[in-house]
Write an enzyme that holds these catalytic residues in place. Structure first.
Site, PDB file in Angstrom:
ATOM      1  N   ASP A  75     112.280   3.262  -2.031  1.00 39.14           N
ATOM      2  CA  ASP A  75     111.141   3.294  -1.124  1.00 39.14           C
ATOM      3  C   ASP A  75     109.922   3.853  -1.836  1.00 39.14           C
ATOM      4  O   ASP A  75     110.017   4.840  -2.565  1.00 39.14           O
ATOM      5  CB  ASP A  75     111.433   4.136   0.115  1.00 39.14           C
ATOM      6  CG  ASP A  75     110.389   3.897   1.186  1.00 39.14           C
ATOM      7  OD1 ASP A  75     110.382   2.788   1.761  1.00 39.14           O
ATOM      8  OD2 ASP A  75     109.561   4.788   1.422  1.00 39.14           O
ATOM      9  N   THR A  76     108.794   3.212  -1.621  1.00 43.02           N
ATOM     10  CA  THR A  76     107.523   3.646  -2.209  1.00 43.02           C
ATOM     11  C   THR A  76     106.575   4.061  -1.096  1.00 43.02           C
ATOM     12  O   THR A  76     106.408   3.332  -0.120  1.00 43.02           O
ATOM     13  CB  THR A  76     106.897   2.507  -3.043  1.00 43.02           C
ATOM     14  OG1 THR A  76     107.814   2.145  -4.082  1.00 43.02           O
ATOM     15  CG2 THR A  76     105.577   2.949  -3.667  1.00 43.02           C
TER      16      THR A  76
END
Length: 196
Positions: A75-76
């Site tokens: 996840d960014t």
């Protein structure tokens, strides 16, 4: 170079960028499955904690249906201070993000979670990259928004595209800002797979 096909690895993602980044280091996951999870931040949740929770939740969701696989969840998150900038769902949200980032430093947190079959073990790494955008003119903002490159991007920014011309400096991992820190991911996977 020969691409390593890791048949018992699932990438818990719908991101073509992450698949392309893995391919860049000659890794091809056996499966690529998007994880349908609630991505709402918790009240007062810090960006790094949110990134870790999302990466872990994505991996756990996919592994619950595929217990015999290694699962990589990623996840960014783009953050301005403690404020989490989610994916813009419309041009108004994208404009708010772009205006907020204009002329400022922001942080990009990318967390990688590798779950071992049967969840006997989990490994989590988070990479923080500092990015500074130039002060944007009204014309640049309108041009960027019209491009629609902001769609489905954390913080409404795609530095592989037009937003790349706004970056004054980047301190950290470029691949992490795109969506997958290659060094850390390679290190995690090499503990369990013969990559060379």
């Amino acid at each position: 170079m020969i691409e390593q096909s890791l048949d018992n690895l699932i990438l818990a993602s719908s991101s073509e960028r992450r698949v392309a980044l893995l391919k860049q280091i000659n890794i091809k996951p056996g499966l690529v499955l998007p994880a349908d999870i609630d991505e709402s931040p918790l009240k007062k949740e810090l960006p790094k904690d949110y990134s870790i929770r999302m990466a872990k939740s994505k991996a756990e969701k996919i592994q619950s249906a595929n217990p015999n696989y290694f699962v990589l969840g990623v996840d960014t998150v783009v953050a301005c201070g403690r404020r989490i900038l989610l994916k813009a769902e419309n041009v108004e949200q994208a404009e708010k993000c772009v205006r907020l980032l204009s002329g400022r430093r922001h942080r990009v947190y990318t967390s990688v979670c590798l779950l071992i079959p049967d969840q006997s073990k989990q490994h989590i790494r988070t990479v923080v990259t500092i990015v500074k955008f130039k002060r944007l003119s009204e014309q640049e903002i309108k041009y960027y928004l019209a491009s629609e490159e902001w769609k489905n991007r954390a913080g409404g920014c795609n530095i592989q595209g037009l937003a790349g011309m706004f970056v004054l400096f980047l301190r950290g991992s470029y691949s992490s800002v795109i969506g997958l820190p290659l060094h850390e991911t390679n290190c995690l996977l090499s503990n369990y797979f013969n990559l060379y």
